[in-house]
Design a protein around this motif. Structure first.
Motif, PDB file in Angstrom:
ATOM      1  N   LEU A 196       0.821  -1.351   0.194  1.00  0.00           N
ATOM      2  CA  LEU A 196       0.156  -0.057   0.055  1.00  0.00           C
ATOM      3  C   LEU A 196       0.861   1.179  -0.029  1.00  0.00           C
ATOM      4  O   LEU A 196       2.104   0.989   0.408  1.00  0.00           O
ATOM      5  N   PRO A 197       0.350   2.405  -0.486  1.00  0.00           N
ATOM      6  CA  PRO A 197       1.069   3.699  -0.229  1.00  0.00           C
ATOM      7  C   PRO A 197       1.528   3.646   1.335  1.00  0.00           C
ATOM      8  O   PRO A 197       0.722   3.516   2.083  1.00  0.00           O
ATOM      9  N   SER A 198       2.630   4.307   1.505  1.00  0.00           N
ATOM     10  CA  SER A 198       3.283   3.940   3.006  1.00  0.00           C
ATOM     11  C   SER A 198       2.677   4.636   4.069  1.00  0.00           C
ATOM     12  O   SER A 198       2.471   4.062   5.008  1.00  0.00           O
ATOM     13  N   PRO A 199       1.671   5.661   3.646  1.00  0.00           N
ATOM     14  CA  PRO A 199       0.926   5.933   5.010  1.00  0.00           C
ATOM     15  C   PRO A 199      -0.265   5.117   5.596  1.00  0.00           C
ATOM     16  O   PRO A 199      -0.989   5.560   6.552  1.00  0.00           O
ATOM     17  N   TYR A 200      -0.263   4.182   4.693  1.00  0.00           N
ATOM     18  CA  TYR A 200      -1.539   3.129   5.072  1.00  0.00           C
ATOM     19  C   TYR A 200      -0.948   1.730   5.383  1.00  0.00           C
ATOM     20  O   TYR A 200       0.014   1.253   4.897  1.00  0.00           O
ATOM     21  N   GLU A 201      -1.957   0.914   5.937  1.00  0.00           N
ATOM     22  CA  GLU A 201      -1.685  -0.436   6.374  1.00  0.00           C
ATOM     23  C   GLU A 201      -3.046  -1.254   6.202  1.00  0.00           C
ATOM     24  O   GLU A 201      -4.022  -0.770   6.524  1.00  0.00           O
ATOM     25  N   TRP A 202      -2.742  -2.643   6.021  1.00  0.00           N
ATOM     26  CA  TRP A 202      -3.719  -3.444   5.886  1.00  0.00           C
ATOM     27  C   TRP A 202      -4.452  -3.936   7.351  1.00  0.00           C
ATOM     28  O   TRP A 202      -3.536  -3.980   8.395  1.00  0.00           O
ATOM     29  N   THR A 203      -5.515  -4.155   7.319  1.00  0.00           N
ATOM     30  CA  THR A 203      -6.305  -4.706   8.606  1.00  0.00           C
ATOM     31  C   THR A 203      -7.343  -5.731   8.272  1.00  0.00           C
ATOM     32  O   THR A 203      -7.855  -5.558   7.546  1.00  0.00           O
ATOM     33  N   THR A 204      -7.275  -6.642   9.057  1.00  0.00           N
ATOM     34  CA  THR A 204      -8.440  -7.767   9.033  1.00  0.00           C
ATOM     35  C   THR A 204      -9.391  -7.286   9.871  1.00  0.00           C
ATOM     36  O   THR A 204      -9.249  -7.215  11.082  1.00  0.00           O
ATOM     37  N   CYS A 205     -10.615  -6.875   9.067  1.00  0.00           N
ATOM     38  CA  CYS A 205     -11.626  -6.307  10.138  1.00  0.00           C
ATOM     39  C   CYS A 205     -12.647  -7.497  10.794  1.00  0.00           C
ATOM     40  O   CYS A 205     -13.144  -8.391  10.090  1.00  0.00           O
TER      41      CYS A 205
ATOM     42  N   GLU B  93     -17.896  -5.285  18.141  1.00  0.00           N
ATOM     43  CA  GLU B  93     -18.808  -4.238  18.036  1.00  0.00           C
ATOM     44  C   GLU B  93     -18.228  -3.069  17.720  1.00  0.00           C
ATOM     45  O   GLU B  93     -18.576  -2.071  16.775  1.00  0.00           O
ATOM     46  N   GLU B  94     -16.779  -2.827  18.111  1.00  0.00           N
ATOM     47  CA  GLU B  94     -16.184  -1.618  17.850  1.00  0.00           C
ATOM     48  C   GLU B  94     -15.700  -1.612  16.289  1.00  0.00           C
ATOM     49  O   GLU B  94     -16.058  -0.504  15.611  1.00  0.00           O
ATOM     50  N   THR B  95     -15.057  -2.623  16.055  1.00  0.00           N
ATOM     51  CA  THR B  95     -15.006  -2.815  14.320  1.00  0.00           C
ATOM     52  C   THR B  95     -15.955  -2.730  13.651  1.00  0.00           C
ATOM     53  O   THR B  95     -15.932  -2.022  12.201  1.00  0.00           O
ATOM     54  N   CYS B  96     -17.191  -3.268  14.006  1.00  0.00           N
ATOM     55  CA  CYS B  96     -18.400  -3.252  13.033  1.00  0.00           C
ATOM     56  C   CYS B  96     -18.890  -1.728  12.934  1.00  0.00           C
ATOM     57  O   CYS B  96     -19.217  -1.443  11.756  1.00  0.00           O
ATOM     58  N   THR B  97     -18.835  -1.095  14.146  1.00  0.00           N
ATOM     59  CA  THR B  97     -19.111   0.435  14.017  1.00  0.00           C
ATOM     60  C   THR B  97     -18.228   0.995  12.986  1.00  0.00           C
ATOM     61  O   THR B  97     -18.694   2.059  12.272  1.00  0.00           O
ATOM     62  N   GLU B  98     -16.684   0.780  13.130  1.00  0.00           N
ATOM     63  CA  GLU B  98     -15.850   1.492  12.232  1.00  0.00           C
ATOM     64  C   GLU B  98     -16.222   1.503  10.640  1.00  0.00           C
ATOM     65  O   GLU B  98     -16.379   2.184  10.008  1.00  0.00           O
ATOM     66  N   VAL B  99     -16.717   0.049  10.469  1.00  0.00           N
ATOM     67  CA  VAL B  99     -16.972  -0.280   8.963  1.00  0.00           C
ATOM     68  C   VAL B  99     -18.288   0.286   8.783  1.00  0.00           C
ATOM     69  O   VAL B  99     -18.457   1.077   7.693  1.00  0.00           O
TER      70      VAL B  99
ATOM     71  N   ARG C 174     -27.399   7.681  -0.177  1.00  0.00           N
ATOM     72  CA  ARG C 174     -26.369   7.114   0.016  1.00  0.00           C
ATOM     73  C   ARG C 174     -26.587   5.776   0.876  1.00  0.00           C
ATOM     74  O   ARG C 174     -27.271   6.052   1.830  1.00  0.00           O
ATOM     75  N   PHE C 175     -26.323   4.493   0.286  1.00  0.00           N
ATOM     76  CA  PHE C 175     -26.690   3.393   1.002  1.00  0.00           C
ATOM     77  C   PHE C 175     -26.089   3.530   2.416  1.00  0.00           C
ATOM     78  O   PHE C 175     -25.245   4.024   2.990  1.00  0.00           O
ATOM     79  N   ASN C 176     -27.062   3.145   3.188  1.00  0.00           N
ATOM     80  CA  ASN C 176     -26.844   3.114   4.759  1.00  0.00           C
ATOM     81  C   ASN C 176     -27.164   1.548   5.426  1.00  0.00           C
ATOM     82  O   ASN C 176     -27.999   1.217   5.921  1.00  0.00           O
ATOM     83  N   TYR C 177     -26.146   0.726   4.917  1.00  0.00           N
ATOM     84  CA  TYR C 177     -26.308  -0.658   5.498  1.00  0.00           C
ATOM     85  C   TYR C 177     -26.313  -0.597   6.762  1.00  0.00           C
ATOM     86  O   TYR C 177     -25.361  -0.085   7.393  1.00  0.00           O
ATOM     87  N   SER C 178     -27.154  -1.286   7.588  1.00  0.00           N
ATOM     88  CA  SER C 178     -27.013  -1.328   9.148  1.00  0.00           C
ATOM     89  C   SER C 178     -26.083  -2.370   9.661  1.00  0.00           C
ATOM     90  O   SER C 178     -25.611  -2.984   8.978  1.00  0.00           O
ATOM     91  N   LYS C 179     -25.652  -2.152  10.789  1.00  0.00           N
ATOM     92  CA  LYS C 179     -24.558  -2.945  11.678  1.00  0.00           C
ATOM     93  C   LYS C 179     -25.070  -4.498  11.273  1.00  0.00           C
ATOM     94  O   LYS C 179     -24.303  -5.244  11.126  1.00  0.00           O
ATOM     95  N   GLU C 180     -26.219  -4.740  11.785  1.00  0.00           N
ATOM     96  CA  GLU C 180     -26.946  -6.071  11.849  1.00  0.00           C
ATOM     97  C   GLU C 180     -26.836  -6.638  10.445  1.00  0.00           C
ATOM     98  O   GLU C 180     -26.590  -7.757  10.100  1.00  0.00           O
TER      99      GLU C 180
END
Ligand code: NHW
Length: 398
Positions: free
Chosen positions: A52-61, A66-72, A89-95
């Motif tokens: 990735l361009p150097s300011p960014y990194e991969w993460t597995t979500c 609950e916290e990661t799901c909220t970020e997504v 704009r689509f607003n897919y719910s967390k559930e």
């Protein structure tokens, strides 16, 4: 060479390098249907993630978190798909996201995020889930790719091709070599192009927020009357699907889907996951014959709200999307009319359907109107020489 469509003239620097049907090959009957590239030994699959361009990194979500799901949820809520006029704009719910991303046999490693190294803010996302897709007589293990999103501030920097290559690598690591996906944009090359149709349930709100317009020579009260529906379903034996129905629904659906050129190969686990009602995510109804107790018909829809951008009075458009429907006894239009009635009772503003499967047969009759956007369906590393008609497609992606 004679170029007959705009999209065949446009260059696709990334997609031209990928094993997908290419515009230059459209009409070439010498190419065989099926896999474009053979699988490579797993030991030859790249072991490290793409750069990735150097300011960014991969993460597995981790969607269990609950916290990661909220970020997504927040990333997509602010940066995912909009209509052409940027009204919604689509607003897919967390559930919904948890449901869409954790089907039977899912891989956590296919829920891929990109974070800014400094702030750890989630700035991009792409996902895959496993599926068995039947193409004609062949059942192919595939990944269904969805939720590709790059933060608005990071657009047009060629991040999307890196994300696509990374999800491809992780799918390959599971010994899966094909994928299915949809997009509103034209890429090399659609297996079919579908149209959305919309059935107003709450026409007053739809007009007020700019989703639809008052028809010529129509007043608001005539419009409201036009779209009025009965209070409850009319088909005797129409009821919500329950856990005990899974095996009957699986049989009904498998038999029905076998007539289409491309469809999912659902087993009972898949049906339980994808079709058993989940509050505010997916809803399914069936017709149980009052005499024989046979289950003869089935309909389902999922709940995908959209944010309304910049309206004083309303912030959310509640939309139901037609999913899988099967009629063997109740006429399809009557079954879908009952689906509209239950969707209306659940306070949806609009009921959307693609012109896939046998949907064309009820759209006009049930007062659906054609939308402006098109939805293109694609397969990765699987050629279908002749594009399908939407009615030959038995697959709905979320
Ligand atoms: S479609 C929804 C896609 N998401 C959105 O529209 C959200 C709003 N837009 C964005 O976030 C459902 C960005 O505009 C995105 C592009 C991220 C879309 N599919 O980074 P660059 C899905 O999620 C190509 C595929 O500069 P960007 C399905 C484009 O043609 N490719 O653009 C996802 C160009 O390549 P080209 C797309 O605007 C399926 C390149 O990206 C695309 O900053 C993914 C430009 O990149 C799209 N929707 O970011 C494929 N949109 O060759 C899965 C643009 O033309 C394939 N592009 O130069 C299978 C993988 C698994 C295989 C396993 C064996």
């Amino acid at each position: 060479r004679f170029q007959d469509s705009m999209s065949s003239v446009k260059r696709h620097k990334f997609w031209e390098t990928q094993p997908v049907g290419q515009f230059k090959d459209v009409g070439d009957t010498s190419l065989p249907d099926g896999s474009i590239e053979l699988p490579t030994p797993l030991s030859e699959v790249k072991q490290e993630p793409y750069n990735l361009p150097s300011p960014y990194e991969w993460t597995t979500c981790d969607m269990d978190s609950e916290e990661t799901c909220t970020e997504v949820y927040i990333l997509l809520k602010n940066n995912y798909v909009e209509d052409d006029e940027n009204l919604f704009r689509f607003n897919y719910s967390k559930e919904f996201l948890r449901w869409a991303l954790r089907p039977p046999g899912y891989y956590k490693s296919w829920h891929i995020g990109v974070r800014a190294k400094a702030s750890k803010k989630l700035v991009a996302f792409i996902t895959g889930v496993p599926a068995r897709i039947r193409v004609r007589n062949e059942i192919v293990k595939m990944a269904e790719i969805n939720f590709l999103c790059v933060h608005k501030k990071l657009r047009s920097k060629r991040l999307a091709p890196v994300m696509i290559k990374e999800v491809t690598r992780r799918v390959h690591l599971e010994n899966i070599w094909q994928a299915a996906y949809t997009a509103g944009v034209v890429l090399p090359t659609p297996i079919t192009t579908c149209q959305y149709w919309h059935r107003s349930l709450n026409p007053k709100k739809l007009i007020e927020v700019g989703f639809s317009r008052l028809g010529a020579r129509m007043t608001m009260s005539r419009t409201i009357k036009l779209y009025k529906l009965p209070d409850s379903p009319v088909t005797p034996g129409f009821r919500k699907m329950e856990l005990r129905d899974v095996s009957a629904i699986t049989r009904l659906l498998r038999n029905y889907l076998s007539q289409f050129v491309v469809s999912p190969d659902f087993d009972e686990n898949d049906v339980q996951h994808w079709l058993l009602p989940t509050e505010d995510v997916v809803d399914s109804y069936l017709v149980e014959s009052p005499e024989t107790h046979d289950i003869t018909d089935f309909c389902s829809f999922y709940a995908l709200p959209s944010s309304i951008l910049g309206n004083q009075n309303y912030s959310i458009l509640k939309a139901a999307y037609s999913y899988y429907n099967v009629s063997t006894k109740t006429p399809l239009f009557q079954l879908m009319n009952d689906a509209l009635i239950v969707a209306k009772r659940k306070d949806f503003d609009v009921f959307n359907a693609l012109d896939v499967m046998h949907n064309e047969s009820f759209l006009k009759e049930l007062k659906f109107g054609p939308g402006d956007g098109q939805l293109h369906y694609y397969l990765y590393n699987y050629r279908i020489r002749n594009a399908l008609r939407p009615s030959e497609l038995g697959l709905v992606l979320l």
